[in-house]
Design an enzyme around this catalytic site. Structure first.
Site, short mmCIF file in Angstrom:
data_model
loop_
_atom_site.label_atom_id
_atom_site.label_comp_id
_atom_site.label_asym_id
_atom_site.label_seq_id
_atom_site.Cartn_x
_atom_site.Cartn_y
_atom_site.Cartn_z
CG HIS A 120 -3.51 9.54 4.73
ND1 HIS A 120 -4.03 8.89 5.70
CD2 HIS A 120 -3.77 8.66 3.71
CE1 HIS A 120 -4.54 7.58 5.19
NE2 HIS A 120 -4.52 7.44 3.95
CG ASP A 196 2.36 10.27 5.71
OD1 ASP A 196 2.99 9.04 5.26
OD2 ASP A 196 1.28 10.34 5.53
CD GLN A 199 1.35 7.93 -3.23
OE1 GLN A 199 0.80 7.09 -2.68
NE2 GLN A 199 1.65 7.44 -4.38
CE LYS A 222 0.85 4.34 -0.24
NZ LYS A 222 -0.28 5.34 -0.47
CB CYS A 360 -7.64 8.21 3.51
SG CYS A 360 -8.56 6.79 3.80
N1 PMP Z 1 -0.21 8.53 4.54
C1 PMP Z 1 -0.26 8.69 3.10
C2 PMP Z 1 0.29 9.91 2.32
C3 PMP Z 1 -0.77 7.54 2.15
O1 PMP Z 1 -0.68 7.59 1.09
C4 PMP Z 1 -1.27 6.38 3.28
C5 PMP Z 1 -2.03 5.12 2.59
N2 PMP Z 1 -2.97 5.63 1.56
C6 PMP Z 1 -1.27 6.53 4.60
C7 PMP Z 1 -0.76 7.58 5.18
C8 PMP Z 1 -1.83 5.45 5.61
O2 PMP Z 1 -1.23 4.12 5.26
P1 PMP Z 1 -1.87 3.01 5.92
O3 PMP Z 1 -3.37 3.07 5.54
O4 PMP Z 1 -0.88 2.01 5.33
O5 PMP Z 1 -1.51 3.20 7.53
#
Ligand code: PMP
Length: 403
Positions: A120, A196, A199, A222, A360
């Site tokens: 991401h 990270d 997910q 999430k 993203c």
């Molecule tokens: N990493 C991953 C794998 C994600 O799925 C997400 C959110 N879709 C993020 C980072 C970023 O999360 P946030 O927008 O809550 O900061």
């Protein structure tokens, strides 16, 4: 798992849109909130709203106690040593920025950081910013058939590698990465291992000790919690060594006009008035998840995924992505001849919410050579009937486009 009972806890899901039942299949973007979370936040604002760590008054004491309990409960949830290893941030993105800034400041020119091509943006951009400040090389492990290419990851790890930072689960492909194996590779080279888990944490049990992660991040929103609350886990010995990211009030023990000393963990990394309501709401979300049990969530999602993959592949002209085998509840697809935004728009008419776009993770999309992707993502309250509705909606989109 009694899905009907679970659904009755989610006020938003009980509403209708265009006279139709809401079918919310965009859980990888954010999840809906049960009334237990909403009520915990309401109770805080109505009964004991006050700032934390600052007041002798009973309101501040109660707010502080609840705020600190949320740290303790999060520690238990991911099997951290204790609350000192839990830092509340805004979200995963802020946690990753904290890591890249703070851990990054401990690197030397010539050091390398290893990421993967399925990250991401939150696990790419902060490192790129670090590389503007220091002469650091960022390398990316390849992807093969929707999975991380472990041979390539090993080949790209060397004595210069000081940090390996990977997603535990891809928010586009649903791929679950073998973090314990990657952790071993990192440790053999003496590199820090960063995860990270944005997910992964909503869908599977996280055990930071088993993973042997040095630092790990995820977002409350999430996993049934409110927006604006995220978690940065860190081994306390490492967090003690790392400099703070944000500075100012609350993160200090003493300040003189000449210099300041930092507060104890985890407060050293929580500058300014924190998201108290968010932490209390997140605490209620963890209670909710614990009651359902993560293994039941995983099993339910697997059932939905098995059905969805089979059902959607019956549609002619559909292309699906991602690895074979278990993944988090994510179904990425495209229909030949229709843009993903158009598919999402047509489904929306029937109150079916999916996501379309680049999610993203533009480098991964570039790697797959696609511009846009439709993505359905599932959670505890989703049903087989909703997947059927989506399949019917996709057929409708095809008819509209004459495909
Ligand atoms: N990493 C991953 C794998 C994600 O799925 C997400 C959110 N879709 C993020 C980072 C970023 O999360 P946030 O927008 O809550 O900061």
């Amino acid at each position: 798992m009694n899905i009907e009972k679970i659904r009755s806890d989610f006020p938003l899901l009980l509403q209708k849109h265009n006279g139709k039942k809401i079918k919310y299949l965009d859980n990888a973007a954010t999840t809906q909130k049960p009334k237990q979370v909403i009520n915990a936040i309401k109770k805080y604002y109505e009964k004991y709203n006050a700032n934390v760590h600052r007041g002798i008054n009973f309101l501040s004491q109660k707010a502080t106690e609840k705020f600190e309990d949320a740290h303790e409960k999060t520690a238990e949830f991911i099997n951290a040593k204790n609350y000192k290893e839990i830092i509340f941030t805004n979200n995963t993105t802020e946690a990753m920025n904290t890591i890249a800034y703070s851990l990054g400041s401990m690197l030397k020119n010539g050091d390398e950081i290893l990421l993967t091509k399925m990250e991401h943006h939150a696990n790419i951009v902060p490192w790129q910013e670090l590389a503007k400040r220091k002469k650091i090389k960022i390398r990316f492990a390849n992807i093969k058939n929707g999975k991380l290419d472990m041979e390539d990851l090993k080949e790209k790890t060397n004595s210069k590698t000081k940090i390996i930072s990977v997603t535990m689960a891809s928010n586009i492909l649903g791929t679950i990465n073998p973090v314990e194996k990657i952790s071993k590779i990192a440790k053999e080279q003496g590199a820090y291992f960063v995860v990270d888990a944005a997910q992964a944490a909503p869908h599977t049990k996280i055990n930071v000790k088993k993973i042997n992660a040095d630092l790990l991040a995820f977002s409350g929103h999430k996993m049934l919690g409110p927006t604006g609350i995220g978690v940065l886990y860190g081994k306390s010995e490492l967090l003690e060594k790392m400099p703070p990211f944000l500075t100012g009030g609350d993160m200090i023990s003493t300040v003189t006009l000449k210099q300041s000393r930092w507060n104890k963990l985890p407060w050293k990394f929580e500058a300014g008035t924190p998201n108290i309501a968010g932490a209390i709401g997140f605490d209620a979300a963890l209670d909710y998840l614990k009651k359902i049990k993560m293994e039941n969530i995983e099993a339910h999602e697997q059932k939905l995924m098995n059905y969805a993959e089979k059902r959607i592949k019956e549609i002619k002209g559909i292309e699906t992505y991602g690895p074979k085998g278990p993944k988090t509840g994510i179904l990425p697809f495209n229909i030949k001849g229709i843009h993903a935004h158009d598919v999402a728009g047509i489904l929306d008419e029937d109150a079916i919410a999916i996501r379309s776009g680049n999610h993203c993770a533009q480098p991964l999309m570039q790697e797959m050579n696609i511009e846009s992707l439709a993505r359905a993502s599932f959670y505890i309250y989703n049903t087989i009937e909703e997947i059927d509705s989506m399949a019917i909606g996709i057929e409708k989109a095809k008819k509209i486009f004459g495909i």
